[in-house]
Design a protein around this motif. Structure first.
Motif, PDB file in Angstrom:
ATOM      1  N   GLY A 458      50.720  45.748  45.524  1.00 31.16           N
ATOM      2  CA  GLY A 458      49.705  46.425  46.314  1.00 31.16           C
ATOM      3  C   GLY A 458      50.246  47.384  47.362  1.00 31.16           C
ATOM      4  N   ARG A 459      51.357  48.023  47.073  1.00 27.31           N
ATOM      5  CA  ARG A 459      51.935  48.947  48.044  1.00 27.31           C
ATOM      6  C   ARG A 459      51.295  50.325  47.945  1.00 27.31           C
ATOM      7  N   GLU A 460      51.257  51.029  49.049  1.00 25.17           N
ATOM      8  CA  GLU A 460      50.758  52.399  49.052  1.00 25.17           C
ATOM      9  C   GLU A 460      51.873  53.339  48.628  1.00 25.17           C
ATOM     10  N   VAL A 461      51.512  54.298  47.782  1.00 24.56           N
ATOM     11  CA  VAL A 461      52.492  55.241  47.256  1.00 24.56           C
ATOM     12  C   VAL A 461      52.482  56.500  48.114  1.00 24.56           C
ATOM     13  N   LYS A 462      53.666  56.985  48.446  1.00 23.86           N
ATOM     14  CA  LYS A 462      53.770  58.180  49.280  1.00 23.86           C
ATOM     15  C   LYS A 462      53.425  59.426  48.468  1.00 23.86           C
ATOM     16  N   GLU A 464      55.018  62.157  48.431  1.00 24.17           N
ATOM     17  CA  GLU A 464      56.229  62.741  47.831  1.00 24.17           C
ATOM     18  C   GLU A 464      56.491  62.175  46.435  1.00 24.17           C
ATOM     19  N   THR A 465      56.179  60.880  46.252  1.00 24.75           N
ATOM     20  CA  THR A 465      56.398  60.266  44.944  1.00 24.75           C
ATOM     21  C   THR A 465      55.448  60.862  43.907  1.00 24.75           C
ATOM     22  N   TYR A 466      54.184  61.037  44.294  1.00 26.47           N
ATOM     23  CA  TYR A 466      53.217  61.671  43.385  1.00 26.47           C
ATOM     24  C   TYR A 466      53.658  63.090  43.036  1.00 26.47           C
ATOM     25  N   ASN A 467      54.116  63.835  44.026  1.00 26.94           N
ATOM     26  CA  ASN A 467      54.556  65.210  43.781  1.00 26.94           C
ATOM     27  C   ASN A 467      55.720  65.259  42.803  1.00 26.94           C
ATOM     28  N   SER A 468      56.662  64.315  42.958  1.00 28.49           N
ATOM     29  CA  SER A 468      57.809  64.272  42.032  1.00 28.49           C
ATOM     30  C   SER A 468      57.342  64.004  40.600  1.00 28.49           C
ATOM     31  N   LEU A 469      56.393  63.080  40.465  1.00 29.13           N
ATOM     32  CA  LEU A 469      55.870  62.765  39.126  1.00 29.13           C
ATOM     33  C   LEU A 469      55.141  63.966  38.530  1.00 29.13           C
ATOM     34  N   ILE A 470      54.319  64.625  39.315  1.00 28.22           N
ATOM     35  CA  ILE A 470      53.573  65.789  38.825  1.00 28.22           C
ATOM     36  C   ILE A 470      54.530  66.884  38.368  1.00 28.22           C
ATOM     37  N   GLU A 471      55.555  67.137  39.167  1.00 30.62           N
ATOM     38  CA  GLU A 471      56.522  68.175  38.819  1.00 30.62           C
ATOM     39  C   GLU A 471      57.275  67.809  37.541  1.00 30.62           C
TER      40      GLU A 471
END
Length: 621
Positions: A458-462, A464-471
């Motif tokens: 149940g951790r919140e994702v930053k 920056e992590t989403y941006n890395s995945l999208i890229e």
């Protein structure tokens, strides 16, 4: 400690230290205890016709009477008794009340706390110092330390020009009350307790200059504080003062000074110092002494001397402990002798010493550095079997070891295995692994890991992590996955960075979905994210591929006018595309004229493409 009557103490201070103070660089003059101007004496005889509770001349008597009448002190009772006289209560009156209750610390303390909380008046430094003497005289040392710390913080928060010397006021207060010299030792200790080491050292010098005794325990605290600040010269000054005034060093003192040697440039003199201490003070090196020396030898790569001391310890019946073995293991690992380090580790376990997380981490780090990851994993399982919980560093070094060896999927499996074993993997370690997977073009594995840790923990994702995945998804042309993640962010009211928009628009243009790419650019601008020349180039190139030159030109003009982005490469691409289609030299000239109006300046490549187009039209090429 023997109590000294106030009158004798005062004469002692004035007689015995007068000559010393006149020549000492840290000399102090006795100063008045109260720092507020005296209130005018009330001479109106009519005041004496008033009841005591309304007579300003009797405020001290009224307060003392009220305190004496109460068995269990109630602030409200005192407040009601002197309510009409509170405007006449000043720092001098507070001091007079405290002096009357020098032999009754409980009532003195109750009155002082009432002044602080209910009278609307803040006690001054002189009031605090009188209370401190009362508490120390009554042997209420924990309370005295509490108020000493409070006073030091109070003075430290004053403006610099208003700041007072607590020590000098404390000395001057001895003229008026019973006092115990231990309060000056406590003053040094209070500064150290608050982390004010340099200020504590300054007070220590003043206390000694006045002839007051400082305990060896306080000296040891001071030495420790100075050592942590790397003020080794001051450590030796303190030691010399201790010897001069007769403060006998104990084992702790000598161990701290050994540490001073080991952390300084005079390490080679430590043995001579210890031999001298053994001869003069009868000091016998203990476990702390040996561990300090072993650690220092290991840090310097002098493992032969370190192991020699390790053997000497047994001969002198000083049993090595976990610290000793950990230092030796670390020293061996530092020299690349990992197998010997592991043997030393087993020797430690065989002798009944239970390893801790640090000793395990030392070996694990060495194996990871050499790329022997299976051995590192075995040690981690051994940790868990010994009920030693891996910490952030343990997880980090193993994951980094797998990544460094290019074994990203093994790193993912390792993290999944740890979560299954209910070991909490720090999120920064997971983020590092996901970003490594994204860089290596494995966004699906990164997303799988992300889903697992968010579902299970149940951790919140930053962002920056989403941006890395999208890229990463965009670079792999997995645009649907990238847009799905973008939708999740949008639903959370998160705004993508320009890097993510650049990757998405570039991917859409590569796979021919130009209209979607343009819509994304509009959304980006609406979100107040400024586009760049890469986004401009991707869109212009896309429309040139489908020969929509008008749209490509309009985008070039839009970027130039709205954002002052003059992407000459995109302009040349458009010129080349028009020339290659044989659309006519006149169209290129008209384009050039229109582009010059918005600020584009053709370069040599632009001219080259135009010449090539003209040559093709005339059949020269």
């Amino acid at each position: 400690m023997k109590r000294v009557p106030a009158i004798n103490a005062t004469s002692l201070l004035k007689r015995d230290f007068s000559n010393h103070l006149s020549s000492s660089s840290s000399s102090l003059q006795l100063i008045p205890r109260c720092d507020d101007p005296p209130k005018p004496i009330i001479l109106n005889p009519l005041y004496n016709l008033l009841p005591n509770t309304q007579n300003p001349n009797r405020i001290v008597d009224v307060i003392c009477s009220s305190l004496n009448q109460q068995r269990d002190f109630l602030p409200s009772n005192l407040h009601n008794s002197v309510k009409s006289l509170i405007p006449h209560l000043g720092h001098r009156e507070i001091s007079r009340v405290l002096l009357r209750f020098q032999s009754d610390a409980t009532r003195a303390l109750s009155f002082f706390n009432w002044v602080k909380s209910d009278s609307g008046l803040t006690p001054n430094v002189g009031n605090y110092c009188l209370l401190l003497h009362v508490l120390a005289w009554s042997k209420k040392f924990p309370l005295a330390m509490q108020f000493l710390c409070e006073l030091i913080e109070l003075v430290a928060n004053k403006e610099e020009e208003e700041e007072e010397d607590v020590f000098s006021v404390l000395v001057s207060a001895t003229d008026e009350c019973n006092w115990d010299p231990v309060v000056f030792d406590m003053l040094v200790k209070a500064y150290l307790k608050l982390g004010l080491v340099e200020e504590g050292y300054s007070v220590f010098r003043k206390v000694v200059a006045f002839g007051f005794r400082v305990s060896v325990v306080t000296c040891n605290h001071l030495l420790n504080g100075l050592l942590k600040l790397d003020l080794t010269d001051d450590c030796w000054r303190v030691y010399r003062v201790m010897r001069r005034v007769g403060i006998l060093p104990n084992a702790h003192t000598i161990n701290v000074l050994t540490n001073v040697f080991c952390n300084g440039s005079s390490f080679n003199q430590v043995n001579e110092f210890l031999e001298k201490m053994e001869e003069e003070e009868g000091f016998e090196p203990d476990l702390v002494t040996y561990n300090t020396l072993v650690s220092s030898y290991c840090r310097r790569g002098r493992l032969k001397e370190a192991f020699y001391l390790y053997k000497i310890m047994y001969r002198r019946r000083v049993v090595p402990d976990l610290v000793t073995y950990t230092c030796l293991i670390k020293g061996l690992c530092k020299e690349g002798r990992v197998r010997e380090a592991h043997q030393t580790f087993h020797r430690m376990v065989d002798r009944g010493i239970k390893p801790d997380c640090v000793s395990y981490n030392t070996l694990i780090y060495a194996y990871c550095k050499e790329g022997v990851m299976e051995q590192a994993k075995r040690l981690l399982h051994e940790m868990l079997g010994s009920s030693v919980v891996p910490d952030r560093f343990t997880c980090k070094i193993i994951v980094e070891g797998f990544v460094r060896g290019g074994r990203l999927l093994a790193a993912v499996n390792f993290v999944v295995e740890l979560t299954r074993l209910r070991v909490r993997v720090p999120f920064e370690v997971c983020s590092f692994l996901m970003e490594s997977l994204c860089r290596e073009g494995k966004p699906f594995a990164a997303k799988h890991l992300l889903e697992r840790i968010t579902e299970e923990e149940g951790r919140e994702v930053k962002l920056e992590t989403y941006n890395s995945l999208i890229e990463s998804f965009s670079r792999c042309d997995a645009i649907d996955e990238a847009l799905l993640l973008k939708g999740e962010l949008t639903s959370q009211n998160q705004v993508l960075g320009v890097e993510s928009y650049r990757a998405l628009i570039g991917c859409l243009c590569r796979i021919g979905r130009y209209r979607e790419a343009e819509s994304l650019m509009v959304e980006m601008i609406d979100s107040e994210v400024k586009p760049d020349s890469c986004i401009c180039g991707a869109l212009v190139n896309g429309y040139c591929k489908v020969l929509d030159f008008a749209k490509a030109e309009s985008l070039l003009s839009f970027f130039a006018v709205e954002f002052r982005i003059f992407d000459i490469e995109s302009y040349n691409l458009l010129v080349k595309a028009i020339c290659e289609t044989g659309s006519g030299y006149e169209k290129v000239l008209e384009l050039q004229e229109r582009m010059q109006r918005v600020g584009f300046v053709p370069n040599t490549l632009s001219c080259k493409y135009m010449i090539q187009g003209l040559s093709q039209r005339d059949g020269l090429m």
